[in-house]
Write an enzyme that holds these catalytic residues in place. Structure first.
Site, short mmCIF file in Angstrom:
data_model
loop_
_atom_site.label_atom_id
_atom_site.label_comp_id
_atom_site.label_asym_id
_atom_site.label_seq_id
_atom_site.Cartn_x
_atom_site.Cartn_y
_atom_site.Cartn_z
N TYR A 120 170.57 12.66 55.43
CA TYR A 120 170.87 13.43 56.64
C TYR A 120 172.36 13.37 56.97
CZ TYR A 120 170.34 15.20 61.41
OH TYR A 120 170.44 15.94 62.57
N LYS A 124 174.91 16.66 57.03
CA LYS A 124 175.62 17.11 58.22
C LYS A 124 177.13 17.03 58.06
CE LYS A 124 172.01 18.34 60.53
NZ LYS A 124 171.78 19.77 60.86
#
Length: 217
Positions: A120, A124
């Site tokens: 994650y 991002k």
């Protein structure tokens, strides 16, 4: 307003909330589905003024040594590759009009390393990079691209059933204890709308943190 979600129930909820909008079930990891959505939107409305890349999934706080290829690929497909594909699909029409705005939802995990698991966090950070690259490359064409980095937000991303990594979450626990209040999704949606409006005409390549001060300390 044209919107999509992979979850049919979410699409039904959106139709009830915005009766004048057009909402459909679309998997943003499917290139053909993305192309079809953009083509149909242009055919119906003639232009796309604002693209909001909002779809995202979490990685159960998995650290590097617990992460497998399947989870890595799943996270990157939704959080990063889909963002690239949707941007790529709308840019030609925006370039032709010499106008358009793109707002990508990144995360505070895109500016630091303590908010989530490896996949994650990497996904991002990549969204932040995509945003800056598009902002610089297409500014002569009248196209703006900005990103929002939310902190804790009340959405389905935190209610998924995948088991949480105890090791990963324990290493992040101290940072998460500083989070403070959880935002409503509408608070982020308002910012998306504003960044896409003429009121934000001089914002391009901005990475806007919306975390109630979580990361300022």
């Amino acid at each position: 307003v044209v919107g999509c979600d992979v979850n049919p129930e979410a699409v039904d909820n959106a139709r009830r909330a915005v009766p004048t909008g057009t909402f459909s079930v679309v998997d943003v990891t499917d290139q053909a589905a993305v192309d079809s959505l953009v083509t149909e939107t242009l055919a119906t409305h003639g232009q796309i003024d604002l693209l909001g890349n909002i779809a995202g999934i979490n990685d159960s706080f998995l650290p590097a040594h617990e992460l497998d290829d399947a989870m890595w690929e799943r996270i990157m497909a939704v959080n990063t590759t889909a963002v690239m594909r949707l941007c790529r699909a709308v840019l030609p029409a925006m370039m032709e009009r010499r106008s358009g705005a793109i707002v990508n939802i990144a995360s505070i995990a895109g500016t630091g390393g303590a908010a989530s698991g490896l996949a994650y966090t990497a996904s991002k950070h990549a969204v932040v990079g995509i945003t800056r690259s598009i902002a610089w490359t297409y500014r002569p064409d009248g196209i703006r691209c900005n990103a929002i980095c939310p902190g804790a937000v009340r959405t389905n991303i935190v209610s998924r059933s995948d088991p949480r990594s105890d090791f990963g979450y324990d290493r992040l626990r101290g940072f998460h204890a500083l989070a403070g209040r959880t935002a409503d999704a509408d608070e982020i949606a308002t910012l998306v709308s504003w960044l896409g409006s003429s009121e934000a005409s001089n914002l391009n390549g901005a990475i806007v943190t919306a975390d109630n001060g979580w990361t300022v300390g």
